[in-house]
Design an enzyme around this catalytic site. Structure first.
Site, short mmCIF file in Angstrom:
data_model
loop_
_atom_site.label_atom_id
_atom_site.label_comp_id
_atom_site.label_asym_id
_atom_site.label_seq_id
_atom_site.Cartn_x
_atom_site.Cartn_y
_atom_site.Cartn_z
N GLY A 93 0.67 -1.23 -0.09
CA GLY A 93 -0.13 0.04 0.11
C GLY A 93 0.83 1.30 0.14
N GLY A 132 2.69 3.08 2.23
CA GLY A 132 3.71 2.79 2.93
C GLY A 132 4.76 2.22 2.04
N ASP A 192 -7.74 -0.36 2.20
CA ASP A 192 -8.20 1.12 2.47
C ASP A 192 -8.61 1.76 1.20
OD1 ASP A 192 -7.52 0.32 5.00
OD2 ASP A 192 -5.73 1.31 4.87
N MET A 242 -12.45 -0.33 9.15
CA MET A 242 -11.22 0.22 8.92
C MET A 242 -11.27 1.11 7.63
SD MET A 242 -8.73 -2.98 9.45
CE MET A 242 -8.25 -3.63 10.99
N ARG A 272 -8.23 3.65 7.63
CA ARG A 272 -7.13 4.33 8.12
C ARG A 272 -7.97 5.82 7.92
NH1 ARG A 272 -3.23 3.34 10.47
NH2 ARG A 272 -1.72 5.23 10.28
N GLU A 296 -12.94 4.32 10.92
CA GLU A 296 -12.24 4.40 12.19
C GLU A 296 -11.43 5.54 12.09
OE1 GLU A 296 -9.12 1.37 11.87
OE2 GLU A 296 -8.25 2.04 9.90
N LEU A 311 -11.38 -9.02 10.63
CA LEU A 311 -12.24 -9.78 9.87
C LEU A 311 -12.58 -9.28 8.45
CD1 LEU A 311 -15.26 -10.17 12.10
CD2 LEU A 311 -13.79 -12.13 11.48
N GLN A 312 -12.12 -7.78 8.39
CA GLN A 312 -12.21 -7.12 7.00
C GLN A 312 -10.90 -7.68 6.17
OE1 GLN A 312 -13.75 -2.75 7.68
NE2 GLN A 312 -12.84 -3.83 9.77
O1 F6P Z 1 -4.18 -0.25 6.20
C1 F6P Z 1 -4.89 -1.57 6.38
C2 F6P Z 1 -5.39 -1.52 7.74
O2 F6P Z 1 -6.29 -2.92 7.98
C3 F6P Z 1 -6.10 -0.21 8.35
O3 F6P Z 1 -7.43 -0.03 7.51
C4 F6P Z 1 -5.87 -0.14 9.82
O4 F6P Z 1 -6.08 0.90 10.38
C5 F6P Z 1 -4.68 -1.04 9.97
O5 F6P Z 1 -4.21 -1.56 8.76
C6 F6P Z 1 -4.53 -1.79 11.03
O6 F6P Z 1 -3.32 -2.32 11.26
P1 F6P Z 1 -2.89 -3.62 12.17
O7 F6P Z 1 -3.42 -4.74 11.39
O8 F6P Z 1 -1.48 -3.17 12.50
O9 F6P Z 1 -3.70 -3.37 13.66
#
Ligand code: F6P
Length: 387
Positions: free
Chosen positions: A124, A126, A149, A191, A193, A244, A295-296
């Site tokens: 993604g 990053g 996302d 989710m 971000r 979120e 779960l997503q």
């Molecule tokens: O970027 C994907 C994502 O699932 C985001 O939607 C969420 O904020 C983040 O990663 C959660 O990260 P982690 O799995 O480290 O809790």
């Protein structure tokens, strides 16, 4: 920096998956390996656990057989991590504390030791930033956009998003029957971000009554009013789908923690509970919160994501094997194209507040919490309007 050891047409290519996992990663690995080996006769070296595995030299050649049967499998057979940024690499100091180091030079040396002529990064935002920086060091890099996302620019969509949206939509279907039976408000936190794509698309597909996303600032009274109006019309339940990253009306972001091992330390989470509490207080209706969480991201990809991931994998293999560098494969309309990685990371792709999906949702009566509350208007006075 051009590197004379790196050939323009590669014979050995490294492949890694970086960042959070996502349905469709294995479909990319399968398509990439089969195309690079079968069509281009190029050796594919799978790197374990993203950039961390590259630093530690954990890698293995992938062959046709190893990737068999992967098209519908969730996760990634290579493993992944979101803490492997070479320029922000967490190292445990002797006293147990975490120090952040720049290990990019060591990683580059590993790449050369492994005789990798090019690197393919499935990731993604990053991971694409890291890919871009490796490219600037002279490594031929090709990116494949993945993220539930859907927040990468320069591509119409990323694989994984469709699966996440389907899961949200199904969850809302389930929450609706229990909400309606108990005459409750159900808040579902999803989710995404800093982008509201999952909440918007999943909320629309599930028929949520209110959708709250970071891109559309909301007001408490507007949210309460819609819940009350529905109750007055006899629909004594409501579904509120919350991204979120949604900010509270005072501009506050809700975090569940900070993890400084990551380039972006913020861990979003918890805004659903705050909103549920306020709705219960503001409307008097019993309210519950569900945080859908990972779960997503888990499990089998939808057919749409399998197809997109396969097309991306094939296109990435074709691109890297013909010597392309500094590009990411992307979906434009119905075509798979290559775009500069720089374009994909220039800005985070968030939801335009007037996006056609937002307009369509508003047309069918979905609220976004920004609808003005007329002064002096009683809930009863306009209870006949809207859903
Ligand atoms: O970027 C994907 C994502 O699932 C985001 O939607 C969420 O904020 C983040 O990663 C959660 O990260 P982690 O799995 O480290 O809790």
């Amino acid at each position: 920096m051009a590197d004379s050891n790196l050939r323009s047409v590669p014979r050995r290519v490294g492949l890694l998956t970086g960042g959070g996992d996502c349905p469709g990663l294995n479909a990319v690995i399968r398509a990439f390996t089969r195309t690079a080996r079968g069509r281009h006769d190029v050796v594919v070296v799978g790197i374990e656990d993203g950039f961390e595995g590259l630093l530690e030299g954990r890698m293995r050649e992938l062959d046709y057989g190893e990737v068999a049967g992967l098209i519908g499998e969730g996760g990634t057979i290579l493993g992944t991590t979101n803490k492997g940024d070479p320029w922000h690499f967490p190292v445990i100091a002797p006293d147990g504390s975490v120090e952040i180091h720049d290990v990019s030079a060591r990683m580059l040396a590993r790449l050369r030791e492994a005789a990798l002529d090019a690197l393919v990064v499935v990731g993604g935002d990053g991971s694409m930033h890291i890919a871009q920086r490796f490219g600037a060091l002279g490594v031929p890099v090709v990116g494949v956009p993945k993220t539930i996302d859907n927040d990468l620019s320069a591509t119409d969509t990323t694989f994984g998003f469709d699966t996440a949206v389907s899961i949200v939509s199904e969850a809302i279907d389930r929450l609706t029957t229990t909400a309606s039976s108990h005459h409750r408000v159900m808040v579902i936190e999803v989710m995404g971000r800093y982008a509201g794509w999952i909440a918007l698309a999943g909320g629309m597909a599930g028929g949520a009554d209110t959708i709250l996303i970071p891109e559309v600032p909301f007001e408490w009274e507007s949210v309460f009013r819609h819940v009350r109006q529905r109750a007055l019309r006899g629909r004594r339940f409501s579904i509120v789908c919350v991204a979120e990253g949604t900010k509270l009306p005072d501009g506050g972001e809700v975090l569940r923690g900070l993890d400084r091992r990551r380039t972006d330390a913020k861990q979003l989470g918890g805004v659903g509970a705050v909103i549920a509490r306020q709705i219960e207080e503001g409307t008097g209706l019993e309210t519950r919160v569900t945080v859908l969480g990972h779960l997503q991201r888990g499990g089998t990809p939808t057919a749409h994501d399998r197809l997109l991931a396969t097309r991306f994998g094939v296109a990435a293999a074709d691109a890297v094997c013909r010597g392309d560098a500094g590009v990411m494969v992307a979906l434009r309309g119905t075509d798979i194209v290559t775009v500069p990685i720089a374009d994909a990371i220039a800005t985070l792709r968030t939801v335009p507040p007037d996006h056609p999906w937002v307009q369509a949702a508003r047309s069918v009566g979905t609220r976004f919490g920004d609808e003005p509350v007329p002064t002096g208007a009683s809930a009863l006075g306009d209870a006949a309007q809207g859903t």
